[in-house]
Enzyme design. Structure first.
Site, mmCIF file in Angstrom:
data_model
loop_
_atom_site.group_PDB
_atom_site.id
_atom_site.type_symbol
_atom_site.label_atom_id
_atom_site.label_comp_id
_atom_site.label_asym_id
_atom_site.label_seq_id
_atom_site.Cartn_x
_atom_site.Cartn_y
_atom_site.Cartn_z
ATOM 1 N N GLU A 183 -2.658 6.150 2.303
ATOM 2 C CA GLU A 183 -2.500 5.087 2.622
ATOM 3 C C GLU A 183 -3.761 4.589 3.651
ATOM 4 O O GLU A 183 -3.714 5.398 4.361
ATOM 5 C CB GLU A 183 -0.892 4.755 3.235
ATOM 6 N N LYS B 35 0.895 -1.040 0.036
ATOM 7 C CA LYS B 35 -0.058 0.048 0.033
ATOM 8 C C LYS B 35 0.766 1.409 -0.082
ATOM 9 O O LYS B 35 0.460 2.331 -0.592
ATOM 10 C CB LYS B 35 -1.004 -0.105 1.054
ATOM 11 N N THR B 36 1.935 1.200 0.699
ATOM 12 C CA THR B 36 2.921 2.515 0.491
ATOM 13 C C THR B 36 3.213 2.674 -0.726
ATOM 14 O O THR B 36 3.399 3.763 -1.234
ATOM 15 C CB THR B 36 4.056 2.279 1.699
#
Length: 222
Positions: free
Chosen positions: A142, A98-99
């Site tokens: 995020e 996700k980052t």
């Protein structure tokens, strides 16, 4: 009434993440409560305190905030409050990646001149940190599932990269994690979109009850 232009904003290079969130609220504020929040924060820094899952309830600063009667909201609640003020908000979730994906989306938006506000779980060289304040209708963040933080968000574009066992100090098992992602998907308004990896096992369970448009990606064409 307070006006955003009257609120002193520090040099972003000197600010920490909480200061930058408050700066974003000042830019996006439309309600007096937001403007009062920012004004007081900037002048005395004691109107509202924020905490994260990394800060335990016995932390001295947390305890002092409670003693002083200062309202405490989680980092996720603050981000959710901020997200409400953007017309186009994307939240990137998943056990892994996700980052990276949030950073990629942020980079694409910046290079296309969209001037987004960005909140990352890691450092991105092109924004000089993990937070960027934009002046457009675009917000990308995020979205972490740990302690169900992402259930405080209000995205109109919900992205689910993958769902695997993780954070078992909080979740009971994989089914518990999947249930949280299902609740996260349900936060998407009918006018929004859920973008989900088609390789997630039984993804239909995650999407059950979702009224928005659904877009899939992955090795499985379906």
């Amino acid at each position: 009434p307070f006006l955003a232009k009257n609120i002193p904003i520090k040099d972003p290079t000197e600010d920490n993440a909480s200061d930058l969130w408050c700066q974003a609220l000042a830019i996006r504020a439309t309600e007096p409560v937001f403007l009062a929040f920012i004004a007081v924060y900037q002048y005395i820094a004691s109107f509202t305190a924020t905490d994260t899952a990394a800060i335990h309830k016995d932390h001295p600063e947390y305890q002092r905030a409670i003693e002083l009667g200062i309202p405490v909201m989680t980092r996720a609640e603050l981000l959710g409050l901020l997200m409400k003020n953007y017309d186009i908000s994307a939240a990137v979730s998943g056990t892994h990646g996700k980052t990276t994906v949030t950073a990629m989306i942020a980079q694409i938006l910046m290079q296309s001149g969209k001037d987004p506000t960005v909140s990352l779980g890691g450092m991105l060289d092109t924004i000089g940190g993990n937070m960027r304040i934009g002046h457009s209708e675009y917000f990308v963040t995020e979205a972490c599932e740990y302690t169900n933080s992402f259930l405080s968000f209000f995205p109109n574009a919900t992205i689910i990269l993958n769902i695997e066992e993780d954070h078992l100090d909080f979740f009971k098992d994989l089914n518990d994690i999947r249930n949280s992602f299902h609740k996260f998907a349900l936060l998407t308004p009918e006018s929004g979109v859920v973008i989900i990896n088609s390789d997630i096992a039984d993804k239909e369970q995650i999407l059950e009850g979702v009224l928005s448009r659904i877009i899939t990606f992955g090795k499985d064409a379906g």
